[in-house]
Design a protein around this motif. Structure first.
Motif: not given
Ligand SMILES: [Fe+2]
Length: 273
Positions: A42-44, A73-76, A160-162, A199-201
Protein backbone atom coordinates in the motif's frame (compact mmCIF):
# COMPACT_ATOMS: atom_id res chain seq x y z
CA UNK A 1 -5.98 20.49 -0.02
CA UNK A 2 -4.29 19.89 3.36
CA UNK A 3 -2.46 16.84 1.97
CA UNK A 4 -1.37 18.90 -1.06
CA UNK A 5 -0.04 21.71 1.18
CA UNK A 6 1.88 19.16 3.24
CA UNK A 7 3.39 17.67 0.09
CA UNK A 8 4.21 20.80 -1.91
CA UNK A 9 4.50 23.67 0.61
CA UNK A 10 5.77 22.03 3.79
CA UNK A 11 8.53 20.03 2.09
CA UNK A 12 7.19 16.48 2.39
CA UNK A 13 7.38 16.03 -1.38
CA UNK A 14 11.15 16.56 -1.33
CA UNK A 15 11.56 13.24 0.46
CA UNK A 16 10.10 11.47 -2.56
CA UNK A 17 11.56 13.45 -5.47
CA UNK A 18 13.69 10.52 -6.73
CA UNK A 19 10.72 8.14 -6.85
CA UNK A 20 10.66 7.65 -10.62
CA UNK A 21 14.40 6.94 -10.83
CA UNK A 22 14.23 4.41 -7.98
CA UNK A 23 11.18 2.67 -9.37
CA UNK A 24 12.82 2.32 -12.78
CA UNK A 25 15.78 0.63 -11.06
CA UNK A 26 13.35 -1.49 -9.03
CA UNK A 27 11.56 -2.62 -12.17
CA UNK A 28 14.89 -3.96 -13.47
CA UNK A 29 15.30 -5.90 -10.23
CA UNK A 30 11.79 -7.30 -10.46
CA UNK A 31 12.34 -8.60 -13.97
CA UNK A 32 15.86 -9.95 -13.41
CA UNK A 33 15.74 -11.62 -9.98
CA UNK A 34 13.25 -14.39 -10.74
CA UNK A 35 10.70 -13.69 -7.99
CA UNK A 36 7.67 -15.96 -7.60
CA UNK A 37 5.48 -13.10 -6.39
CA UNK A 38 5.66 -9.37 -5.68
CA UNK A 39 3.91 -8.19 -2.51
CA UNK A 40 2.84 -4.55 -2.37
CA UNK A 41 1.40 -3.40 0.96
CA UNK A 42 0.00 0.00 0.00
CA UNK A 43 0.58 3.73 -0.40
CA UNK A 44 1.28 3.75 -4.13
CA UNK A 45 0.38 7.45 -4.18
CA UNK A 46 0.67 10.61 -2.11
CA UNK A 47 -2.73 12.15 -2.84
CA UNK A 48 -4.81 9.27 -4.21
CA UNK A 49 -5.25 10.68 -7.73
CA UNK A 50 -5.95 8.34 -10.64
CA UNK A 51 -2.92 9.65 -12.54
CA UNK A 52 -0.63 8.78 -9.62
CA UNK A 53 -2.09 5.25 -9.45
CA UNK A 54 -1.65 4.71 -13.19
CA UNK A 55 1.98 5.88 -13.10
CA UNK A 56 2.80 3.78 -10.03
CA UNK A 57 1.24 0.67 -11.60
CA UNK A 58 3.12 1.31 -14.85
CA UNK A 59 6.47 1.75 -13.07
CA UNK A 60 5.90 -1.41 -10.99
CA UNK A 61 5.03 -3.40 -14.12
CA UNK A 62 1.57 -4.42 -12.89
CA UNK A 63 0.16 -6.87 -15.43
CA UNK A 64 3.58 -8.05 -16.62
CA UNK A 65 5.55 -10.93 -15.09
CA UNK A 66 6.30 -11.54 -12.29
CA UNK A 67 2.77 -11.66 -10.81
CA UNK A 68 1.92 -9.66 -7.71
CA UNK A 69 -0.46 -9.01 -4.85
CA UNK A 70 -1.47 -5.47 -3.88
CA UNK A 71 -3.57 -3.87 -1.15
CA UNK A 72 -4.26 -0.13 -0.82
CA UNK A 73 -2.76 2.23 1.77
CA UNK A 74 -4.43 5.20 3.42
CA UNK A 75 -2.77 7.61 0.93
CA UNK A 76 -4.44 5.72 -1.92
CA UNK A 77 -7.77 6.53 -0.26
CA UNK A 78 -6.72 10.11 0.52
CA UNK A 79 -10.31 11.33 0.09
CA UNK A 80 -13.70 9.63 0.14
CA UNK A 81 -13.91 10.32 -3.60
CA UNK A 82 -10.61 8.47 -4.15
CA UNK A 83 -11.78 5.54 -2.01
CA UNK A 84 -15.12 5.20 -3.82
CA UNK A 85 -13.65 5.79 -7.31
CA UNK A 86 -12.19 2.27 -7.56
CA UNK A 87 -9.08 3.76 -9.18
CA UNK A 88 -6.68 1.70 -7.06
CA UNK A 89 -8.59 -1.50 -7.77
CA UNK A 90 -8.67 -0.74 -11.51
CA UNK A 91 -4.95 0.10 -11.80
CA UNK A 92 -3.84 -2.84 -9.64
CA UNK A 93 -6.50 -5.34 -10.82
CA UNK A 94 -3.94 -7.89 -12.13
CA UNK A 95 -2.42 -7.93 -8.62
CA UNK A 96 -5.81 -8.60 -6.99
CA UNK A 97 -6.81 -11.77 -8.80
CA UNK A 98 -7.32 -14.93 -6.75
CA UNK A 99 -9.91 -16.47 -4.44
CA UNK A 100 -12.64 -14.00 -3.39
CA UNK A 101 -15.81 -14.28 -1.32
CA UNK A 102 -19.13 -13.31 -2.89
CA UNK A 103 -17.73 -11.17 -5.69
CA UNK A 104 -16.14 -8.66 -3.25
CA UNK A 105 -12.62 -7.41 -3.99
CA UNK A 106 -11.37 -7.81 -0.39
CA UNK A 107 -10.14 -10.01 1.09
CA UNK A 108 -8.60 -12.26 -1.54
CA UNK A 109 -6.08 -15.09 -1.57
CA UNK A 110 -3.39 -16.18 -4.01
CA UNK A 111 -1.66 -19.53 -3.94
CA UNK A 112 2.15 -19.33 -4.29
CA UNK A 113 3.68 -22.80 -4.10
CA UNK A 114 2.56 -24.28 -0.77
CA UNK A 115 1.61 -20.89 0.70
CA UNK A 116 -1.55 -18.78 0.61
CA UNK A 117 -0.99 -15.02 0.45
CA UNK A 118 -4.11 -13.27 1.76
CA UNK A 119 -4.68 -9.58 0.93
CA UNK A 120 -6.82 -7.55 3.35
CA UNK A 121 -7.88 -3.94 2.81
CA UNK A 122 -7.26 -2.06 6.06
CA UNK A 123 -7.41 1.49 4.63
CA UNK A 124 -10.21 4.04 4.67
CA UNK A 125 -10.61 7.69 3.80
CA UNK A 126 -10.71 10.04 6.80
CA UNK A 127 -12.28 13.48 7.09
CA UNK A 128 -9.64 15.27 9.20
CA UNK A 129 -6.21 15.83 7.68
CA UNK A 130 -4.28 14.55 10.70
CA UNK A 131 -6.35 11.37 10.81
CA UNK A 132 -4.44 8.44 9.22
CA UNK A 133 -6.40 5.64 10.85
CA UNK A 134 -7.62 2.55 9.05
CA UNK A 135 -10.43 0.05 9.46
CA UNK A 136 -11.06 -3.43 8.06
CA UNK A 137 -14.75 -3.38 8.96
CA UNK A 138 -17.09 -6.07 10.27
CA UNK A 139 -18.25 -7.24 6.83
CA UNK A 140 -14.71 -7.78 5.52
CA UNK A 141 -13.67 -9.45 8.78
CA UNK A 142 -16.55 -11.91 8.35
CA UNK A 143 -15.48 -12.61 4.76
CA UNK A 144 -11.87 -13.07 5.90
CA UNK A 145 -12.93 -15.62 8.49
CA UNK A 146 -14.83 -17.49 5.78
CA UNK A 147 -11.98 -17.25 3.27
CA UNK A 148 -9.33 -18.48 5.71
CA UNK A 149 -11.46 -21.47 6.69
CA UNK A 150 -12.36 -22.38 3.10
CA UNK A 151 -8.87 -22.33 1.53
CA UNK A 152 -7.09 -25.60 0.95
CA UNK A 153 -4.44 -26.53 3.51
CA UNK A 154 -1.29 -24.43 3.46
CA UNK A 155 0.33 -21.72 5.57
CA UNK A 156 -1.51 -18.39 5.37
CA UNK A 157 0.47 -15.15 5.09
CA UNK A 158 -1.58 -12.00 5.70
CA UNK A 159 -0.77 -8.85 3.71
CA UNK A 160 -2.26 -5.58 4.88
CA UNK A 161 -1.28 -1.92 5.15
CA UNK A 162 -1.36 -1.36 8.90
CA UNK A 163 1.10 -2.71 11.46
CA UNK A 164 0.50 -4.48 14.74
CA UNK A 165 3.51 -2.94 16.48
CA UNK A 166 5.85 -0.04 15.90
CA UNK A 167 9.57 -0.74 15.50
CA UNK A 168 10.10 -0.15 19.25
CA UNK A 169 7.35 -2.62 20.15
CA UNK A 170 4.87 0.07 21.15
CA UNK A 171 1.39 0.59 19.77
CA UNK A 172 0.53 2.93 16.89
CA UNK A 173 -0.39 6.51 17.77
CA UNK A 174 -4.09 7.23 18.25
CA UNK A 175 -4.63 8.75 14.81
CA UNK A 176 -2.21 6.49 12.86
CA UNK A 177 -3.39 2.98 13.68
CA UNK A 178 -6.02 0.43 12.75
CA UNK A 179 -9.33 0.90 14.57
CA UNK A 180 -10.21 -2.82 14.60
CA UNK A 181 -6.68 -4.19 15.00
CA UNK A 182 -7.58 -6.63 17.79
CA UNK A 183 -10.48 -8.06 15.79
CA UNK A 184 -8.20 -8.59 12.76
CA UNK A 185 -5.54 -10.28 14.90
CA UNK A 186 -8.20 -12.61 16.35
CA UNK A 187 -9.54 -13.61 12.93
CA UNK A 188 -5.99 -14.10 11.61
CA UNK A 189 -5.07 -16.22 14.60
CA UNK A 190 -8.15 -18.43 14.26
CA UNK A 191 -7.55 -18.75 10.52
CA UNK A 192 -4.00 -20.10 10.81
CA UNK A 193 -2.02 -17.02 9.75
CA UNK A 194 1.72 -17.63 10.27
CA UNK A 195 3.11 -14.25 9.15
CA UNK A 196 1.78 -10.65 8.86
CA UNK A 197 3.35 -8.41 6.19
CA UNK A 198 2.59 -4.69 6.23
CA UNK A 199 3.57 -1.18 5.17
CA UNK A 200 2.41 2.24 6.50
CA UNK A 201 5.57 2.81 8.54
CA UNK A 202 8.50 3.99 6.42
CA UNK A 203 11.31 2.31 8.36
CA UNK A 204 11.79 -1.43 7.79
CA UNK A 205 11.61 -3.63 10.91
CA UNK A 206 10.29 -6.95 12.12
CA UNK A 207 9.12 -8.72 15.26
CA UNK A 208 9.49 -12.45 15.83
CA UNK A 209 6.42 -14.20 17.22
CA UNK A 210 6.03 -14.09 20.97
CA UNK A 211 3.38 -14.32 23.66
CA UNK A 212 2.21 -10.87 22.46
CA UNK A 213 1.63 -11.99 18.85
CA UNK A 214 1.04 -15.53 17.63
CA UNK A 215 3.02 -14.94 14.41
CA UNK A 216 5.95 -12.81 13.20
CA UNK A 217 5.27 -9.34 11.79
CA UNK A 218 7.38 -7.65 9.10
CA UNK A 219 7.24 -4.00 7.99
CA UNK A 220 8.49 -3.52 4.44
CA UNK A 221 9.52 0.13 4.96
CA UNK A 222 9.56 2.53 2.00
CA UNK A 223 10.96 2.03 -1.47
CA UNK A 224 10.70 5.74 -2.37
CA UNK A 225 11.42 7.85 0.72
CA UNK A 226 14.83 9.54 0.62
CA UNK A 227 17.60 7.59 2.38
CA UNK A 228 15.20 4.73 3.20
CA UNK A 229 15.01 3.30 -0.33
CA UNK A 230 14.73 -0.46 0.13
CA UNK A 231 12.58 -3.55 -0.26
CA UNK A 232 12.79 -7.07 1.16
CA UNK A 233 13.59 -10.26 -0.74
CA UNK A 234 12.06 -13.30 1.06
CA UNK A 235 12.88 -16.97 0.65
CA UNK A 236 10.70 -19.51 2.45
CA UNK A 237 12.12 -23.00 2.96
CA UNK A 238 9.86 -25.22 5.05
CA UNK A 239 8.99 -23.01 7.99
CA UNK A 240 12.22 -21.01 7.73
CA UNK A 241 12.04 -17.51 6.28
CA UNK A 242 15.19 -15.72 5.14
CA UNK A 243 14.84 -12.01 4.37
CA UNK A 244 17.45 -9.91 2.60
CA UNK A 245 16.95 -6.18 2.51
CA UNK A 246 17.82 -4.76 -0.91
CA UNK A 247 18.99 -1.16 -0.54
CA UNK A 248 19.13 1.43 -3.32
CA UNK A 249 22.58 3.00 -3.72
CA UNK A 250 22.13 6.51 -5.09
CA UNK A 251 25.62 6.85 -6.63
CA UNK A 252 25.32 3.55 -8.49
CA UNK A 253 21.65 3.86 -9.40
CA UNK A 254 21.07 0.23 -8.41
CA UNK A 255 20.35 -2.01 -5.42
CA UNK A 256 22.72 -4.02 -3.22
CA UNK A 257 22.21 -6.43 -0.30
CA UNK A 258 21.67 -4.86 3.11
CA UNK A 259 20.51 -6.26 6.43
CA UNK A 260 19.69 -9.98 6.55
CA UNK A 261 17.34 -11.54 9.11
CA UNK A 262 15.84 -14.99 9.57
CA UNK A 263 12.62 -16.12 11.22
CA UNK A 264 10.98 -19.45 11.95
CA UNK A 265 7.30 -19.27 11.13
CA UNK A 266 4.87 -21.16 13.39
CA UNK A 267 3.86 -23.56 10.59
CA UNK A 268 2.56 -26.99 11.71
CA UNK A 269 5.02 -29.62 10.43
CA UNK A 270 2.39 -31.30 8.21
CA UNK A 271 1.97 -28.02 6.28
CA UNK A 272 5.65 -27.25 5.73
CA UNK A 273 6.93 -26.80 2.15
FE1 LIG B 1 0.10 4.57 5.12
Amino acid sequence: MSAWINLYCLGRGGDFRHSERILIALRQELTQRDFDRIVFSGDATALGFEGEMQRAAELLGVGDPPPGLAVPGNHDYCTHAAMHSGDFERCFAPWQIGEHIGGEVYPFAQRVGPVWLVGVNSSTANRLYWDARGRVGAAQLARLEKLLSSLEPGPRILVTHYPIWLANGGSEHTFHGLRDLQELISVAQRGGVVLWLHGHRHEPYHHAHSERTPFPVICAGSITQRSRWSYNDYTLTGSHLRAVQRVFVEEEGSFRDGRVFELDLPIPSELEA
